[in-house]
Design a protein around this motif. Structure first.
Motif, PDB file in Angstrom:
ATOM      1  N   CYS A 209      37.878 -38.686  -0.133  1.00 46.86           N
ATOM      2  CA  CYS A 209      38.087 -37.960   0.910  1.00 46.86           C
ATOM      3  C   CYS A 209      39.734 -36.799   1.031  1.00 46.86           C
ATOM      4  O   CYS A 209      39.496 -35.964   0.276  1.00 46.86           O
ATOM      5  CB  CYS A 209      37.607 -37.228   2.092  1.00 46.86           C
ATOM      6  N   CYS A 249      35.496 -42.086   6.756  1.00 45.58           N
ATOM      7  CA  CYS A 249      35.604 -42.982   5.376  1.00 45.58           C
ATOM      8  C   CYS A 249      35.239 -43.970   5.307  1.00 45.58           C
ATOM      9  O   CYS A 249      34.648 -44.810   4.851  1.00 45.58           O
ATOM     10  CB  CYS A 249      36.049 -42.108   4.502  1.00 45.58           C
ATOM     11  N   MET A 252      32.096 -45.014   7.272  1.00 46.37           N
ATOM     12  CA  MET A 252      31.078 -44.925   6.257  1.00 46.37           C
ATOM     13  C   MET A 252      30.828 -46.305   4.650  1.00 46.37           C
ATOM     14  O   MET A 252      30.056 -46.632   4.751  1.00 46.37           O
ATOM     15  CB  MET A 252      31.252 -43.556   6.018  1.00 46.37           C
ATOM     16  N   ILE A 258      28.899 -44.824   2.548  1.00 44.00           N
ATOM     17  CA  ILE A 258      29.560 -44.524   0.737  1.00 44.00           C
ATOM     18  C   ILE A 258      29.677 -46.305  -0.263  1.00 44.00           C
ATOM     19  O   ILE A 258      29.710 -47.221   0.873  1.00 44.00           O
ATOM     20  CB  ILE A 258      31.185 -44.664   1.533  1.00 44.00           C
ATOM     21  N   ARG A 268      27.983 -41.139  -2.044  1.00 48.25           N
ATOM     22  CA  ARG A 268      27.847 -40.541  -0.289  1.00 48.25           C
ATOM     23  C   ARG A 268      26.251 -40.347  -0.353  1.00 48.25           C
ATOM     24  O   ARG A 268      26.088 -38.561  -0.118  1.00 48.25           O
ATOM     25  CB  ARG A 268      28.882 -39.931   0.324  1.00 48.25           C
TER      26      ARG A 268
END
Lengths: 298, 298
Positions: A209, A249, A252, A258, A268
């Motif tokens: 990101c 992240c 995730m 992700i 995602r």
């Protein structure tokens, strides 16, 4: 230079700082903090030099460096620009262990009666500033002994009836007391050499990101294994299997929100969400990317 | 119901599941997983029911529930919608301990010779899906014993020469081996009852940036103390001193990149960045907000 020193065990005494220097426990002969912003703090000496220090044995509240006159009075503000203080911030952000040496000058029951004593590895679990006793800004670092660091010896000095216990946090009936076992800050864990390399390539900027978390004295990211270590995944601990991610992240990636395609497209929540940012020296191991993706088919 | 059961110690045997039920160690008489998505998994039974299971003593790879016929063959896909599987996901996301009971049916050296044995608390350190031996999708959960959980007893069965060790992760010369001490996943730590209350009020949505991290089977947030516990801050462990944050905002709050004004304006990197979201039942303790802000004056 970070971590245990060969042939020195916690509890070992050194009659002078020179001997501690020669053993590699604490290399400077004068400075209380050994380290740099880049590598973190190797070691500190707790020897009563700062009147705002607190020593509870397994927990130390350690005042940063700077701002004192020759008599040990605080006469100006401390700063995180100071190399030693910046080193302790890096130790916090990277979760690195710090060697602790206690000196006889400390007016705490944990100070050795004479000379210096190496008391093992501690980690920095928090930091912040406050107005010190002398009215100037100081920076303080909370250090906690690792679970396997021995409890330091107590010297029963006449004027000190016993070792102080760390004050209890305020407790309100009906609420759970803070769990000592979980200590105060647990978010940050030690970065391995492999993870630190990947984070350095990406300068702490998230490869998914592009967020870079800036905090007073540094920036923060996490090294995340794509294919998890250990059973049943048995991923390798190599730079090709590690990503530099922000904590969000990282959560995730670990929990499959992700996944990454072979062409480095990031998926995602089931939707394409850009491309994984790369770095010329950072070759992503596509076998690991595939293994991780397979793990999250539903 | 989560955690240790009174009067039962790790290593204690139960000749039948009914006795384990009566002791409160594992309440269901048939199901292998006790728990719900809402509260997490209280306990599991490791008893050889799933051929994809792996047992290394302190590490267990546990196959989720569902999709079997009466003969123990996998005949359809497993799902995270299954209540037991969803419970284990919650245990992962909340960092909750799970009681482990091993049964005599397991073909592992850690299975008791007869009956059932309570083996203490484990935590879920990862999960994911794969195609199982029978060709259907299964969900697997990695459980690791806490450091203070005793190593389970080994039964030296004739056909098994010894307890298997967990396979080493692939190691590449020049790279640091994975540190066993840090286990595989350490990001997630146990949420206290106070933190869980605050996270429930906010339904895992960050009070600062409004992010809600969605992952397969649940969502994730962290309870963050505004005024830190322990010296030198000595904050209270009360809901008024806890915020529901995403991991990124948690790092920034802990390291002073986010501070909060008395009117709940969020200051991020020195600039106003919106207002802290509140909830009718969640009164923020302004003394804690002020103490945290003071800590980060520079």
């Amino acid at each position: 230079m970070i971590g245990e020193v060969p042939n020195v065990e916690a509890g070992q005494g050194f009659s002078t700082r020179r001997l501690a220097h020669e053993a590699g426990v604490h290399r400077p002969l004068q400075a209380g903090i050994c380290g740099t912003k880049k590598i973190g703090a190797e070691s500190i000496v707790v020897s009563g030099g700062y009147k705002d220090d607190e020593d509870y044995g397994n927990v130390i509240v350690y005042t940063g460096h700077g701002g004192q006159d020759g008599a040990g009075n605080q006469v100006s503000n401390q700063s995180l620009e100071d190399s030693g203080n910046a080193a302790l911030v890096t130790s916090y952000l990277e979760g690195l262990p710090v060697r602790v040496l206690r000196g006889y000058q400390g007016d705490t029951p944990y100070a050795p009666a004479t000379g210096y004593r190496y008391d093992g590895l501690y980690r920095v679990t928090g930091y912040g500033s406050k107005l010190g006793i002398d009215g100037f800004l100081i920076w303080q670092f909370r250090l906690e002994a690792y679970d396997d660091t021995p409890t330091p010896q107590t010297t029963q000095q006449p004027e000190l009836p016993g070792a102080p216990a760390e004050p209890e946090s305020t407790s309100v009936p009906g609420n759970e007391a803070p769990e000592r076992i979980t200590s105060t800050v647990q978010r940050i864990v030690r970065s391995s050499a492999v993870k630190r390399q990947v984070k350095a390539w990406h300068d702490n900027r998230c490869q998914v990101c592009n967020v870079r978390i800036e905090v007073p004295g540094g920036s923060y990211s996490e090294g995340a294994h794509i294919r998890a270590l250990g059973s049943p995944h048995n991923g390798p601990d190599t730079t090709g299997n590690v990503l530099c991610l922000c904590p969000n992240c990282h959560v995730m990636l670990d929990a499959g929100a992700i996944v990454i395609e072979d062409d480095l497209t990031v998926i995602r929540g089931g939707q394409p969400a850009g491309t994984l940012r790369t770095h010329p020296q950072h070759a992503i191991d596509l076998e690991c990317v595939r293994h991780h993706r397979e793990r999250w088919r539903q």
